[in-house]
Scaffold this active site. Sequence first.
Site, mmCIF file in Angstrom:
data_model
loop_
_atom_site.group_PDB
_atom_site.id
_atom_site.type_symbol
_atom_site.label_atom_id
_atom_site.label_comp_id
_atom_site.label_asym_id
_atom_site.label_seq_id
_atom_site.Cartn_x
_atom_site.Cartn_y
_atom_site.Cartn_z
ATOM 1 N N HIS A 119 14.572 135.435 61.537
ATOM 2 C CA HIS A 119 14.543 136.693 60.774
ATOM 3 C C HIS A 119 13.862 137.827 61.536
ATOM 4 C CE1 HIS A 119 15.006 134.137 56.873
ATOM 5 N NE2 HIS A 119 16.150 134.292 57.520
ATOM 6 N N GLU A 218 4.039 121.904 47.108
ATOM 7 C CA GLU A 218 4.876 121.581 45.934
ATOM 8 C C GLU A 218 6.309 121.357 46.395
ATOM 9 O OE1 GLU A 218 3.906 125.297 43.984
ATOM 10 O OE2 GLU A 218 5.994 125.904 44.254
ATOM 11 N N ALA A 234 -0.072 122.815 55.026
ATOM 12 C CA ALA A 234 0.368 122.632 56.418
ATOM 13 C C ALA A 234 -0.824 122.453 57.354
ATOM 14 C CB ALA A 234 1.196 123.839 56.848
HETATM 15 C C1 BV8 Z 1 23.014 137.113 54.965
HETATM 16 C C2 BV8 Z 1 12.688 139.168 56.798
HETATM 17 C C3 BV8 Z 1 25.293 137.464 55.408
HETATM 18 C C4 BV8 Z 1 12.247 140.432 56.186
HETATM 19 C C5 BV8 Z 1 13.802 137.808 55.122
HETATM 20 C C6 BV8 Z 1 23.157 133.750 46.583
HETATM 21 C C7 BV8 Z 1 23.164 132.439 47.063
HETATM 22 C C8 BV8 Z 1 22.919 132.157 48.405
HETATM 23 C C9 BV8 Z 1 22.670 133.201 49.301
HETATM 24 C C10 BV8 Z 1 22.642 134.491 48.813
HETATM 25 C C11 BV8 Z 1 22.880 134.769 47.465
HETATM 26 N N1 BV8 Z 1 22.782 136.116 47.292
HETATM 27 C C12 BV8 Z 1 22.506 136.687 48.484
HETATM 28 C C13 BV8 Z 1 22.433 135.717 49.416
HETATM 29 C C14 BV8 Z 1 22.165 135.870 50.841
HETATM 30 C C15 BV8 Z 1 20.672 136.065 51.064
HETATM 31 C C16 BV8 Z 1 19.874 134.946 50.428
HETATM 32 O O1 BV8 Z 1 19.851 133.838 50.920
HETATM 33 N N2 BV8 Z 1 19.230 135.290 49.300
HETATM 34 C C17 BV8 Z 1 18.439 134.297 48.615
HETATM 35 C C18 BV8 Z 1 17.125 134.930 48.171
HETATM 36 C C19 BV8 Z 1 19.251 133.777 47.429
HETATM 37 N N3 BV8 Z 1 20.534 135.972 52.501
HETATM 38 C C20 BV8 Z 1 20.685 137.072 53.234
HETATM 39 O O2 BV8 Z 1 20.863 138.185 52.773
HETATM 40 C C21 BV8 Z 1 20.651 136.827 54.714
HETATM 41 N N4 BV8 Z 1 21.786 137.474 55.316
HETATM 42 O O3 BV8 Z 1 23.273 136.282 54.126
HETATM 43 O O4 BV8 Z 1 23.958 137.790 55.702
HETATM 44 C C22 BV8 Z 1 25.737 138.551 54.500
HETATM 45 C C23 BV8 Z 1 25.971 139.788 55.066
HETATM 46 C C24 BV8 Z 1 26.420 140.805 54.239
HETATM 47 C C25 BV8 Z 1 26.592 140.585 52.860
HETATM 48 C C26 BV8 Z 1 26.309 139.323 52.314
HETATM 49 C C27 BV8 Z 1 25.869 138.310 53.131
HETATM 50 C C28 BV8 Z 1 19.402 137.415 55.342
HETATM 51 C C29 BV8 Z 1 18.215 136.655 54.842
HETATM 52 C C30 BV8 Z 1 16.973 137.135 55.591
HETATM 53 C C31 BV8 Z 1 16.187 138.047 54.686
HETATM 54 N N5 BV8 Z 1 14.926 138.383 55.362
HETATM 55 N N6 BV8 Z 1 12.687 138.156 55.752
HETATM 56 C C32 BV8 Z 1 10.805 140.341 55.770
HETATM 57 O O5 BV8 Z 1 10.181 139.269 55.909
HETATM 58 O O6 BV8 Z 1 10.335 141.372 55.292
HETATM 59 S S1 BV8 Z 1 13.741 136.556 54.020
HETATM 60 C C33 BV8 Z 1 12.177 136.069 53.622
HETATM 61 O O7 BV8 Z 1 12.334 134.830 52.897
HETATM 62 C C34 BV8 Z 1 11.263 135.695 54.779
HETATM 63 O O8 BV8 Z 1 11.887 135.648 56.047
HETATM 64 C C35 BV8 Z 1 10.839 134.285 54.383
HETATM 65 O O9 BV8 Z 1 10.424 133.552 55.442
HETATM 66 C C36 BV8 Z 1 12.103 133.817 53.837
HETATM 67 C C37 BV8 Z 1 12.136 132.488 53.177
HETATM 68 O O10 BV8 Z 1 11.037 132.394 52.328
HETATM 69 P P1 BV8 Z 1 9.968 131.250 52.706
HETATM 70 O O11 BV8 Z 1 9.601 131.395 54.136
HETATM 71 O O12 BV8 Z 1 10.512 129.937 52.276
HETATM 72 O O13 BV8 Z 1 8.741 131.716 51.847
HETATM 73 P P2 BV8 Z 1 8.549 131.483 50.272
HETATM 74 O O14 BV8 Z 1 7.458 132.382 49.823
HETATM 75 O O15 BV8 Z 1 9.875 131.537 49.583
HETATM 76 O O16 BV8 Z 1 8.042 129.974 50.174
HETATM 77 C C38 BV8 Z 1 6.773 129.639 50.730
HETATM 78 C C39 BV8 Z 1 6.647 128.142 50.616
HETATM 79 O O17 BV8 Z 1 5.424 127.765 51.226
HETATM 80 C C40 BV8 Z 1 6.579 127.656 49.179
HETATM 81 O O18 BV8 Z 1 7.455 126.546 49.034
HETATM 82 C C41 BV8 Z 1 5.121 127.217 49.004
HETATM 83 O O19 BV8 Z 1 5.006 126.102 48.142
HETATM 84 C C42 BV8 Z 1 4.778 126.821 50.404
HETATM 85 N N7 BV8 Z 1 3.339 126.891 50.730
HETATM 86 C C43 BV8 Z 1 2.380 127.665 50.174
HETATM 87 N N8 BV8 Z 1 1.189 127.413 50.769
HETATM 88 C C44 BV8 Z 1 1.425 126.498 51.737
HETATM 89 C C45 BV8 Z 1 2.786 126.157 51.709
HETATM 90 N N9 BV8 Z 1 3.331 125.263 52.551
HETATM 91 C C46 BV8 Z 1 2.504 124.659 53.427
HETATM 92 N N10 BV8 Z 1 1.187 124.927 53.522
HETATM 93 C C47 BV8 Z 1 0.613 125.831 52.686
HETATM 94 N N11 BV8 Z 1 -0.697 126.080 52.782
#
Ligand code: BV8
Length: 248
Positions: A119, A218, A234
């Site tokens: 990303h 979780e 982690a």
């Molecule tokens: C695309 C950069 C093609 C910017 C980010 C419906 C279904 C499926 C897909 C889609 C949909 N609707 C739209 C989509 C596509 C969309 C998508 O997937 N949406 C999701 C939300 C449904 N994807 C896109 O748009 C991608 N591009 O598809 O292009 C396209 C083109 C044109 C038109 C259509 C499609 C682009 C996706 C990239 C977006 N950019 N970030 C920024 O950061 O500002 S995404 C963002 O989420 C970050 O990069 C982040 O890393 C990423 C994933 O989140 P996680 O890293 O998993 O973080 P999260 O908070 O969610 O979870 C944290 C976890 O850590 C938790 O589980 C927690 O329990 C755990 N945790 C907490 N503490 C700890 C721990 N683990 C270990 N140790 C700890 N101490």
Amino acid sequence: MDEKIARARDAITRADKLLVFTGAGISKESGVPTFREADGLWEKFKAEDFATLESFKKRPQEVWKWYRERRSLARKAKPNPAHIAVAKLDRLHWDFMIATQNIDNLHRRAGAKRVLELHGNLLRSYCLECGKKVDESDADLDGEVPICSEHGCGGLMRPDVVWFGEYLDPNILNEATRFASECDCCIVVGTSGLVYPAAQLPYLAKRNDAAIIEINPEPSAITGIADYFFEGKAGEMMPVLVEHIKEG
Ligand code: BV8
Ligand code: ZN
């Protein structure tokens, strides 16, 4: 737990090709907020308001303010024991890759070399008009929206991160998907597994009969395919998984 750790360690040791797939959770203990947890980033800012090209074109100043805040957080943050443990795996000359969704640069700062930044990277910007890329410069820090320094261009600079609705860099995505499809062990650390196409990587590994090891306090969307799920932080669990592997 010991038996499970021993088996997971064994899967790591025996792996010819080892992938580590990380999300925001691996940087939580470095003080970088996650996205989808109670105190996460998206609770305060709706993703579609900030992490999209449309919102940037409408409100470049506000989006830059948000990314500058995250950039200064990332710069102040230190790699935690999880990043260090992953960098140790990288040093051990494996056929190895880190595919990270994080843009905080902490894997590289922990010394990891083989990092695919799915990303993008918060410390880089590029010009909306001519595409010129620059590493973060302090010029970015004043309140204005940074303007391209290319002679005569004058385009707006944007953070070099992939926004929602934007395509990932095809070379990076292809390399990551190919590696995931061929690996025989995939360690998944700190991701909710909700964002595609990044979240497909562990599934591609699974399809290749790779051992899937997950660390998360979780369950996530990946836990269903994990062979070993370690419910924990982690920074605590990752060092335990690699401490048996001797350097040199
Ligand atoms: C695309 C950069 C093609 C910017 C980010 C419906 C279904 C499926 C897909 C889609 C949909 N609707 C739209 C989509 C596509 C969309 C998508 O997937 N949406 C999701 C939300 C449904 N994807 C896109 O748009 C991608 N591009 O598809 O292009 C396209 C083109 C044109 C038109 C259509 C499609 C682009 C996706 C990239 C977006 N950019 N970030 C920024 O950061 O500002 S995404 C963002 O989420 C970050 O990069 C982040 O890393 C990423 C994933 O989140 P996680 O890293 O998993 O973080 P999260 O908070 O969610 O979870 C944290 C976890 O850590 C938790 O589980 C927690 O329990 C755990 N945790 C907490 N503490 C700890 C721990 N683990 C270990 N140790 C700890 N101490
Ligand atoms: Zn330009």
